[in-house]
Design a protein around this motif. Structure first.
Motif, mmCIF file in Angstrom:
data_model
loop_
_atom_site.group_PDB
_atom_site.id
_atom_site.type_symbol
_atom_site.label_atom_id
_atom_site.label_comp_id
_atom_site.label_asym_id
_atom_site.label_seq_id
_atom_site.Cartn_x
_atom_site.Cartn_y
_atom_site.Cartn_z
ATOM 1 N N LEU A 37 -14.135 13.510 36.058
ATOM 2 C CA LEU A 37 -13.045 14.442 36.342
ATOM 3 C C LEU A 37 -11.719 13.699 36.423
ATOM 4 O O LEU A 37 -10.722 14.147 35.864
ATOM 5 N N THR A 38 -11.714 12.560 37.085
ATOM 6 C CA THR A 38 -10.489 11.763 37.214
ATOM 7 C C THR A 38 -9.949 11.361 35.850
ATOM 8 O O THR A 38 -8.747 11.473 35.598
ATOM 9 N N VAL A 39 -10.819 10.923 34.973
ATOM 10 C CA VAL A 39 -10.413 10.517 33.627
ATOM 11 C C VAL A 39 -9.800 11.698 32.877
ATOM 12 O O VAL A 39 -8.749 11.578 32.239
ATOM 13 N N ASN A 40 -10.444 12.857 32.968
ATOM 14 C CA ASN A 40 -9.934 14.040 32.273
ATOM 15 C C ASN A 40 -8.615 14.522 32.854
ATOM 16 O O ASN A 40 -7.728 14.962 32.110
ATOM 17 N N ILE A 41 -8.444 14.448 34.160
ATOM 18 C CA ILE A 41 -7.165 14.808 34.787
ATOM 19 C C ILE A 41 -6.070 13.871 34.288
ATOM 20 O O ILE A 41 -4.965 14.314 33.941
ATOM 21 N N ASN A 42 -6.349 12.579 34.240
ATOM 22 C CA ASN A 42 -5.350 11.610 33.771
ATOM 23 C C ASN A 42 -4.977 11.838 32.308
ATOM 24 O O ASN A 42 -3.799 11.740 31.939
ATOM 25 N N ARG A 43 -5.946 12.162 31.474
ATOM 26 C CA ARG A 43 -5.659 12.465 30.063
ATOM 27 C C ARG A 43 -4.773 13.698 29.956
ATOM 28 O O ARG A 43 -3.830 13.732 29.159
ATOM 29 N N LEU A 44 -5.084 14.720 30.745
ATOM 30 C CA LEU A 44 -4.293 15.946 30.732
ATOM 31 C C LEU A 44 -2.868 15.677 31.192
ATOM 32 O O LEU A 44 -1.911 16.165 30.591
ATOM 33 N N ARG A 45 -2.709 14.876 32.233
ATOM 34 C CA ARG A 45 -1.365 14.531 32.712
ATOM 35 C C ARG A 45 -0.552 13.846 31.621
ATOM 36 O O ARG A 45 0.634 14.140 31.437
ATOM 37 N N LYS A 46 -1.180 12.923 30.903
ATOM 38 C CA LYS A 46 -0.476 12.214 29.828
ATOM 39 C C LYS A 46 -0.060 13.167 28.716
ATOM 40 O O LYS A 46 1.039 13.065 28.176
ATOM 41 N N ARG A 47 -0.916 14.104 28.371
ATOM 42 C CA ARG A 47 -0.566 15.090 27.337
ATOM 43 C C ARG A 47 0.602 15.961 27.801
ATOM 44 O O ARG A 47 1.497 16.274 27.031
ATOM 45 N N THR A 50 3.964 14.250 27.509
ATOM 46 C CA THR A 50 4.525 14.151 26.161
ATOM 47 C C THR A 50 5.365 15.371 25.799
ATOM 48 O O THR A 50 6.177 15.301 24.895
ATOM 49 N N VAL A 51 5.159 16.479 26.519
ATOM 50 C CA VAL A 51 5.963 17.684 26.271
ATOM 51 C C VAL A 51 6.941 17.955 27.412
ATOM 52 O O VAL A 51 7.460 19.055 27.564
ATOM 53 N N GLY A 52 7.172 16.921 28.240
ATOM 54 C CA GLY A 52 8.187 17.015 29.286
ATOM 55 C C GLY A 52 7.733 17.629 30.593
ATOM 56 O O GLY A 52 8.567 17.965 31.429
ATOM 57 N N CYS A 53 6.445 17.797 30.783
ATOM 58 C CA CYS A 53 5.928 18.371 32.036
ATOM 59 C C CYS A 53 5.433 17.251 32.950
ATOM 60 O O CYS A 53 4.228 17.040 33.108
ATOM 61 N N ASN A 54 6.367 16.530 33.534
ATOM 62 C CA ASN A 54 6.018 15.444 34.444
ATOM 63 C C ASN A 54 5.673 16.009 35.815
ATOM 64 O O ASN A 54 6.276 16.978 36.265
ATOM 65 N N ASP A 55 4.712 15.400 36.478
ATOM 66 C CA ASP A 55 4.274 15.813 37.817
ATOM 67 C C ASP A 55 3.857 17.281 37.868
ATOM 68 O O ASP A 55 4.040 17.957 38.866
ATOM 69 N N TYR A 56 3.305 17.773 36.779
ATOM 70 C CA TYR A 56 2.874 19.160 36.687
ATOM 71 C C TYR A 56 1.593 19.393 37.485
ATOM 72 O O TYR A 56 1.357 20.473 37.991
ATOM 73 N N ILE A 57 0.765 18.349 37.566
ATOM 74 C CA ILE A 57 -0.464 18.397 38.354
ATOM 75 C C ILE A 57 -0.344 17.361 39.457
ATOM 76 O O ILE A 57 -0.147 16.183 39.186
ATOM 77 N N GLN A 58 -0.445 17.806 40.683
ATOM 78 C CA GLN A 58 -0.331 16.909 41.823
ATOM 79 C C GLN A 58 -1.696 16.714 42.467
ATOM 80 O O GLN A 58 -2.484 17.655 42.554
ATOM 81 N N THR A 59 -1.939 15.493 42.922
ATOM 82 C CA THR A 59 -3.173 15.177 43.624
ATOM 83 C C THR A 59 -2.946 15.327 45.114
ATOM 84 O O THR A 59 -1.958 14.833 45.651
ATOM 85 N N LYS A 60 -3.852 16.012 45.765
ATOM 86 C CA LYS A 60 -3.878 16.093 47.218
ATOM 87 C C LYS A 60 -5.061 15.236 47.637
ATOM 88 O O LYS A 60 -6.215 15.655 47.561
ATOM 89 N N ARG A 61 -4.744 14.015 48.018
ATOM 90 C CA ARG A 61 -5.761 13.005 48.263
ATOM 91 C C ARG A 61 -6.862 13.494 49.206
ATOM 92 O O ARG A 61 -6.585 14.020 50.273
ATOM 93 N N GLY A 62 -8.091 13.328 48.757
ATOM 94 C CA GLY A 62 -9.246 13.720 49.538
ATOM 95 C C GLY A 62 -9.528 15.216 49.531
ATOM 96 O O GLY A 62 -10.504 15.665 50.127
#
Length: 68
Positions: A37-47, A50-62
């Protein structure tokens, strides 16, 4: 990755737990490494970046992830 984005968009403004995301994405009868899941979240964040959506998904630790 699309399914992760879809789930987070459906729950916009709400924290979605890692467990709930994993249940949504994969069959419960199969063992899926938590790191998958972590790997897929990171891939999605990178995608999204690339279209200007920085910090679109935030992690709430734990807890999980949120799309504010």
């Amino acid at each position: 990755e699309f399914r992760i984005l879809n789930c987070l968009m459906k729950n916009k403004g709400k924290i979605v737990s890692r467990g709930d995301l994993m249940d949504y994405l994969w069959d419960l009868d199969l063992f899926i490494d938590d790191n998958t899941l972590t790997v897929n979240i990171n891939r999605l964040r990178k995608r999204l970046e690339t279209v200007g959506c920085n910090d679109y998904i935030q992690t709430k630790r734990g807890i999980g992830y949120i799309m504010p």
